[in-house]
Design a protein around this motif. Structure first.
Motif, PDB file in Angstrom:
ATOM      1  N   ASP A  97      13.409  51.801  48.324  1.00 21.70           N
ATOM      2  CA  ASP A  97      13.882  53.138  48.672  1.00 21.70           C
ATOM      3  C   ASP A  97      15.093  53.470  47.812  1.00 21.70           C
ATOM      4  O   ASP A  97      16.113  52.778  47.866  1.00 21.70           O
ATOM      5  CB  ASP A  97      14.272  53.207  50.156  1.00 21.70           C
ATOM      6  CG  ASP A  97      13.068  53.190  51.065  1.00 21.70           C
ATOM      7  OD1 ASP A  97      12.312  54.180  51.050  1.00 21.70           O
ATOM      8  OD2 ASP A  97      12.878  52.184  51.783  1.00 21.70           O
ATOM      9  N   TYR A  98      14.957  54.536  47.027  1.00 18.34           N
ATOM     10  CA  TYR A  98      16.033  55.019  46.167  1.00 18.34           C
ATOM     11  C   TYR A  98      16.709  56.183  46.880  1.00 18.34           C
ATOM     12  O   TYR A  98      16.064  57.164  47.224  1.00 18.34           O
ATOM     13  CB  TYR A  98      15.468  55.524  44.837  1.00 18.34           C
ATOM     14  CG  TYR A  98      14.835  54.464  43.978  1.00 18.34           C
ATOM     15  CD1 TYR A  98      15.546  53.888  42.922  1.00 18.34           C
ATOM     16  CD2 TYR A  98      13.527  54.052  44.197  1.00 18.34           C
ATOM     17  CE1 TYR A  98      14.953  52.929  42.106  1.00 18.34           C
ATOM     18  CE2 TYR A  98      12.933  53.092  43.387  1.00 18.34           C
ATOM     19  CZ  TYR A  98      13.657  52.538  42.348  1.00 18.34           C
ATOM     20  OH  TYR A  98      13.067  51.583  41.556  1.00 18.34           O
ATOM     21  N   HIS A  99      18.012  56.083  47.102  1.00 17.83           N
ATOM     22  CA  HIS A  99      18.777  57.126  47.785  1.00 17.83           C
ATOM     23  C   HIS A  99      19.788  57.736  46.809  1.00 17.83           C
ATOM     24  O   HIS A  99      20.639  57.022  46.273  1.00 17.83           O
ATOM     25  CB  HIS A  99      19.528  56.550  48.993  1.00 17.83           C
ATOM     26  CG  HIS A  99      18.644  56.108  50.101  1.00 17.83           C
ATOM     27  ND1 HIS A  99      18.324  56.936  51.163  1.00 17.83           N
ATOM     28  CD2 HIS A  99      17.995  54.936  50.318  1.00 17.83           C
ATOM     29  CE1 HIS A  99      17.524  56.281  51.987  1.00 17.83           C
ATOM     30  NE2 HIS A  99      17.302  55.065  51.496  1.00 17.83           N
TER      31      HIS A  99
ATOM     32  N   ASN B 289      10.625  57.065  37.850  1.00 16.98           N
ATOM     33  CA  ASN B 289       9.282  56.754  37.346  1.00 16.98           C
ATOM     34  C   ASN B 289       9.330  55.934  36.061  1.00 16.98           C
ATOM     35  O   ASN B 289       8.550  54.992  35.887  1.00 16.98           O
ATOM     36  CB  ASN B 289       8.467  58.031  37.124  1.00 16.98           C
ATOM     37  CG  ASN B 289       8.001  58.656  38.417  1.00 16.98           C
ATOM     38  OD1 ASN B 289       8.053  58.038  39.483  1.00 16.98           O
ATOM     39  ND2 ASN B 289       7.563  59.896  38.342  1.00 16.98           N
TER      40      ASN B 289
ATOM     41  N   LYS C 182       9.031  47.292  49.627  1.00 13.82           N
ATOM     42  CA  LYS C 182       9.288  48.736  49.584  1.00 13.82           C
ATOM     43  C   LYS C 182      10.664  48.945  48.975  1.00 13.82           C
ATOM     44  O   LYS C 182      11.638  48.307  49.382  1.00 13.82           O
ATOM     45  CB  LYS C 182       9.246  49.346  50.984  1.00 13.82           C
ATOM     46  CG  LYS C 182       9.543  50.840  50.946  1.00 13.82           C
ATOM     47  CD  LYS C 182       8.863  51.590  52.071  1.00 13.82           C
ATOM     48  CE  LYS C 182       9.001  53.082  51.854  1.00 13.82           C
ATOM     49  NZ  LYS C 182      10.034  53.688  52.664  1.00 13.82           N
TER      50      LYS C 182
ATOM     51  N   GLU D  78       5.839  49.470  46.929  1.00 12.48           N
ATOM     52  CA  GLU D  78       5.864  50.888  47.287  1.00 12.48           C
ATOM     53  C   GLU D  78       7.243  51.446  46.931  1.00 12.48           C
ATOM     54  O   GLU D  78       8.256  50.788  47.134  1.00 12.48           O
ATOM     55  CB  GLU D  78       5.606  51.048  48.791  1.00 12.48           C
ATOM     56  CG  GLU D  78       5.616  52.466  49.280  1.00 12.48           C
ATOM     57  CD  GLU D  78       5.486  52.565  50.798  1.00 12.48           C
ATOM     58  OE1 GLU D  78       5.764  53.654  51.322  1.00 12.48           O
ATOM     59  OE2 GLU D  78       5.149  51.564  51.451  1.00 12.48           O
ATOM     60  N   ILE D  79       7.241  52.666  46.396  1.00 18.95           N
ATOM     61  CA  ILE D  79       8.475  53.316  45.953  1.00 18.95           C
ATOM     62  C   ILE D  79       8.642  54.614  46.732  1.00 18.95           C
ATOM     63  O   ILE D  79       7.682  55.351  46.935  1.00 18.95           O
ATOM     64  CB  ILE D  79       8.384  53.676  44.445  1.00 18.95           C
ATOM     65  CG1 ILE D  79       8.072  52.452  43.581  1.00 18.95           C
ATOM     66  CG2 ILE D  79       9.635  54.395  43.968  1.00 18.95           C
ATOM     67  CD1 ILE D  79       9.093  51.366  43.625  1.00 18.95           C
ATOM     68  N   GLU D  80       9.886  54.907  47.161  1.00 23.62           N
ATOM     69  CA  GLU D  80      10.159  56.196  47.785  1.00 23.62           C
ATOM     70  C   GLU D  80      11.540  56.672  47.351  1.00 23.62           C
ATOM     71  O   GLU D  80      12.489  55.887  47.287  1.00 23.62           O
ATOM     72  CB  GLU D  80      10.084  56.096  49.307  1.00 23.62           C
ATOM     73  CG  GLU D  80      10.113  57.449  49.978  1.00 23.62           C
ATOM     74  CD  GLU D  80       9.796  57.380  51.472  1.00 23.62           C
ATOM     75  OE1 GLU D  80      10.080  58.372  52.157  1.00 23.62           O
ATOM     76  OE2 GLU D  80       9.276  56.345  51.948  1.00 23.62           O
ATOM     77  N   ILE D  81      11.631  57.958  47.051  1.00 25.82           N
ATOM     78  CA  ILE D  81      12.891  58.572  46.634  1.00 25.82           C
ATOM     79  C   ILE D  81      13.404  59.454  47.764  1.00 25.82           C
ATOM     80  O   ILE D  81      12.654  60.246  48.333  1.00 25.82           O
ATOM     81  CB  ILE D  81      12.688  59.414  45.354  1.00 25.82           C
ATOM     82  CG1 ILE D  81      12.253  58.510  44.195  1.00 25.82           C
ATOM     83  CG2 ILE D  81      13.957  60.183  45.000  1.00 25.82           C
ATOM     84  CD1 ILE D  81      11.821  59.266  42.953  1.00 25.82           C
ATOM     85  N   HIS D  82      14.686  59.310  48.076  1.00 20.21           N
ATOM     86  CA  HIS D  82      15.331  60.094  49.127  1.00 20.21           C
ATOM     87  C   HIS D  82      16.484  60.866  48.495  1.00 20.21           C
ATOM     88  O   HIS D  82      17.365  60.267  47.871  1.00 20.21           O
ATOM     89  CB  HIS D  82      15.882  59.197  50.237  1.00 20.21           C
ATOM     90  CG  HIS D  82      14.865  58.265  50.813  1.00 20.21           C
ATOM     91  ND1 HIS D  82      14.084  58.611  51.890  1.00 20.21           N
ATOM     92  CD2 HIS D  82      14.490  57.012  50.444  1.00 20.21           C
ATOM     93  CE1 HIS D  82      13.271  57.595  52.171  1.00 20.21           C
ATOM     94  NE2 HIS D  82      13.493  56.625  51.304  1.00 20.21           N
TER      95      HIS D  82
ATOM     96  N   GLN E 103      13.330  62.105  39.654  1.00 22.86           N
ATOM     97  CA  GLN E 103      11.952  61.594  39.735  1.00 22.86           C
ATOM     98  C   GLN E 103      11.542  60.962  38.406  1.00 22.86           C
ATOM     99  O   GLN E 103      10.951  59.879  38.373  1.00 22.86           O
ATOM    100  CB  GLN E 103      10.995  62.741  40.090  1.00 22.86           C
ATOM    101  CG  GLN E 103       9.540  62.316  40.222  1.00 22.86           C
ATOM    102  CD  GLN E 103       9.262  61.539  41.486  1.00 22.86           C
ATOM    103  OE1 GLN E 103       9.613  61.976  42.559  1.00 22.86           O
ATOM    104  NE2 GLN E 103       8.629  60.385  41.363  1.00 22.86           N
TER     105      GLN E 103
END
Length: 144
Positions: free
Chosen positions: A95-97, A113, A93, A133-137, A109
């Motif tokens: 996580d981009y903060h 991407n 995973k 898995e990628i998530e942007i915060h 975004q």
């Protein structure tokens, strides 16, 4: 075809020194539980650093080109190892903060991407053996 060559030399006990095409060297060592002294990077964890570094370089470059720089940016990579030998990362995973007082979510975004799907070769390598898995915060920096 581009080619990279690194040379890794055994120093002592469980410690190795590796060069890099950039001219910088790094040390790798096993933890005490594995017979080392814990005085260097762990090889598998270096893979996670490479993933974050590769994508991070892309994102910073893209945000600069889009005039969407941020005050702070960090990437946290969490990975699960398989139970059986040879143990490898099968779930990762990323996580981009991003932190700023004037965040530009659409540009952020787009930059992430593009890194994930087009530019980051390390990300593509990881996708060959792991579920990624990628998530942007987005964190708003309050103006005082």
């Amino acid at each position: 075809m581009a080619k990279n060559v690194v040379t890794t030399v055994w120093k002592e006990n469980m410690q190795f020194e590796s060069d890099n095409p950039s001219g910088h060297n790094l040390f790798m060592d096993a933890g005490e539980e594995s017979g080392g002294k814990g005085e260097g990077f762990r090889p598998k964890a270096l893979m996670l650093s490479s993933l974050a570094g590769c994508s991070g370089l892309d994102v910073v470059s893209l945000l600069k080109k889009m005039h969407a720089e941020v005050a702070d940016f960090k990437i946290e990579v969490t990975a699960e190892l398989t139970e059986e030998h040879p143990k490898f990362y099968n779930k990762v995973k990323v996580d981009y903060h991003f932190t700023d007082s004037e965040l530009q979510p659409k540009k952020i975004q787009k930059a992430v991407n593009l890194s994930v799907t087009k530019y980051c070769g390390v990300m593509e390598m990881f996708r060959q053996f792991a579920e990624v898995e990628i998530e942007i915060h987005l964190h708003n920096l309050e103006n005082n």
